[in-house]
Every structure is written in C-alpha cells, then in structure tokens.
Enzyme design. Sequence first.
Site, PDB file in Angstrom:
ATOM      1  CB  SER A   1      -0.307  -0.107   1.024  1.00  0.00           C
ATOM      2  OG  SER A   1      -1.348  -1.283   1.230  1.00  0.00           O
TER       3      SER A   1
HETATM    4  N1  SAH Z   1       0.175  -4.946   3.927  1.00  0.00           N
HETATM    5  C1  SAH Z   1       0.504  -5.641   3.106  1.00  0.00           C
HETATM    6  C2  SAH Z   1       0.097  -4.729   1.512  1.00  0.00           C
HETATM    7  C3  SAH Z   1      -0.914  -6.269   1.127  1.00  0.00           C
HETATM    8  S1  SAH Z   1      -1.360  -6.781  -0.156  1.00  0.00           S
HETATM    9  C4  SAH Z   1       2.112  -4.550   2.941  1.00  0.00           C
HETATM   10  O1  SAH Z   1       2.466  -3.863   3.710  1.00  0.00           O
HETATM   11  O2  SAH Z   1       2.668  -5.124   1.943  1.00  0.00           O
HETATM   12  C5  SAH Z   1      -2.861  -7.339   0.336  1.00  0.00           C
HETATM   13  C6  SAH Z   1      -2.447  -8.861   0.569  1.00  0.00           C
HETATM   14  O3  SAH Z   1      -3.502  -9.547   1.380  1.00  0.00           O
HETATM   15  C7  SAH Z   1      -1.590  -9.882  -0.064  1.00  0.00           C
HETATM   16  O4  SAH Z   1      -0.754 -10.336  -0.122  1.00  0.00           O
HETATM   17  C8  SAH Z   1      -3.021 -10.818  -0.739  1.00  0.00           C
HETATM   18  O5  SAH Z   1      -1.909 -12.216  -0.609  1.00  0.00           O
HETATM   19  C9  SAH Z   1      -3.206 -11.158   1.149  1.00  0.00           C
HETATM   20  N2  SAH Z   1      -4.299 -11.404   1.025  1.00  0.00           N
HETATM   21  C10 SAH Z   1      -5.961 -11.972  -0.035  1.00  0.00           C
HETATM   22  N3  SAH Z   1      -6.588 -12.136   0.525  1.00  0.00           N
HETATM   23  C11 SAH Z   1      -6.292 -12.571   2.248  1.00  0.00           C
HETATM   24  C12 SAH Z   1      -6.684 -13.620   2.695  1.00  0.00           C
HETATM   25  N4  SAH Z   1      -8.301 -14.289   3.277  1.00  0.00           N
HETATM   26  N5  SAH Z   1      -5.581 -13.834   4.455  1.00  0.00           N
HETATM   27  C13 SAH Z   1      -5.041 -13.455   4.115  1.00  0.00           C
HETATM   28  N6  SAH Z   1      -4.219 -13.021   3.383  1.00  0.00           N
HETATM   29  C14 SAH Z   1      -5.040 -12.272   1.829  1.00  0.00           C
END
Ligand code: SAH
Length: 214
Positions: A51
Amino acid sequence: MIETIEKRGIVDEDVLRAMRSVPRHLFVPENQQDFAYGDYPLPIGYGQTISQPYIVALMTELLELKEDNRVLEIGTGSGYQAAILAEIPGLEVYTMEIVPELAASACQRLKDLGYTNVECRQGDGYFGWPEHGPFDAIIVTAAPDHVPQPLVDQLVEGGRMVIPIGPPGSYQTLWKFVKQPDGELKAFNMGGVAFVPFTGEGMKESEEHGWPPP
Ligand code: SAH
C-alpha cells in the site's frame, strides 16, 4: 515521504516515528527500490501490492494503538505494514498471509530485520487467528465484500477494526469499526480506497455477512 503524509494529515507521533524508522525500500523488489519512498502503491509480485505510505499511516493511526495492545493484520504482503505496527511501542503483532510464497518471504524479512514482537503465518485470514485473540485492534489490507464474522468475534469490546469493504477489483470504502458492548459495530466511513481483493474459501463460502447488513 514523511513530509507528504504529515501534509495529508497524519499527526500521531508514534505513527510518524514508525514511518521514519522502517526502511521501506527493503520491502519492495529490487527494481522498485528507487520508487519506495513515493506516495503510491508498488507491485510486490503474485499480483499483490504494498500500500502507499499515506494509507499505511492512516490505517495505523485509525487503530488508536496503545501500549500492550495485541494487533492482528490480515494480508502480510511484503511485511511493511507489520513492521510499522511492530515499531509502535509495546505492541504484540500477529500477521497472516494467504499466498505461501509471500508469507514465507515476509516472515523471513521481518526476522532478518530483528522484529521480535511480530508473529506471522500462512493462512486464510477470513478465520482470523483465534489462538492469539482476542485482539485490541484488527487491520485488514485486502478488500472483502463484507466483514468476516470471525474477525468481529476475535475483537475485544471497545476494539477497533480498520478494513476496506467493497466489490473486488474496484474501489472500496475504508471503514473504521469500534466494537460495542452488545457486540455490534459502530461504523465510521473513512473514504474511498483501492485495495487488492480478499481471496480464499472463507469469504466465498461464508453465509455470515457481519457488516454491512444484506
Ligand atoms: N499489508 C501489505 C500489503 C498487502 S496487499 C504490505 O504492507 O505489504 C494484500 C495482501 O492480502 C496480499 O498479499 C494478499 O495475498 C493478501 N490476502 C488476500 N486475501 C487474504 C486472506 N483471505 N487471508 C490472508 N491474506 C490475504
């Protein structure tokens, strides 16, 4: 980067200090490092993104974190948001990622950088991490189309949840919820955002539509 997020309204000193401390360039692929401190999201592989700094700071501020709080993040991705949480004094941080490769690399990175107050694991965050709950705060960094009820159940009374909700692949609304004594959520609309979709079987199969009501 710090100047930008301050201009955009972030005032919490703990959050600003955390954003100054964490080396964001170490959380993005090498070919993205030159762009690491700009205020935009960046690709981290597997179709996922880290993000933008302002959104990370805003969501962290909205969690109203206090010493000794236990925090759960869903969507570890690169591990950057988890590192920011780990820099807030006195927190216990838990983070879950559904993509095995991202979970493995983020956990390793957080370990290499010396964060001892973060525990991470691979799994479907729809179901939360009940063994470590209940949590004072929950932050969801992928967008489901409803609030996963298990996460509401794992929030303490007075606990805060910050979560984007809306249709996948489009814009969503960033919500802040505060859990009331009767278990209901008090909702605050924080505006439009664009997050990657919340994946996994939990959301697809669930009949529970915690919030918003159908
Ligand atoms: N917070 C992260 C950004 C993440 S993008 C950072 O600081 O880099 C969102 C992430 O959520 C992705 O990696 C995706 O794979 C994960 N995601 C999506 N659905 C999910 C679920 N059901 N459980 C856990 N993670 C999930």
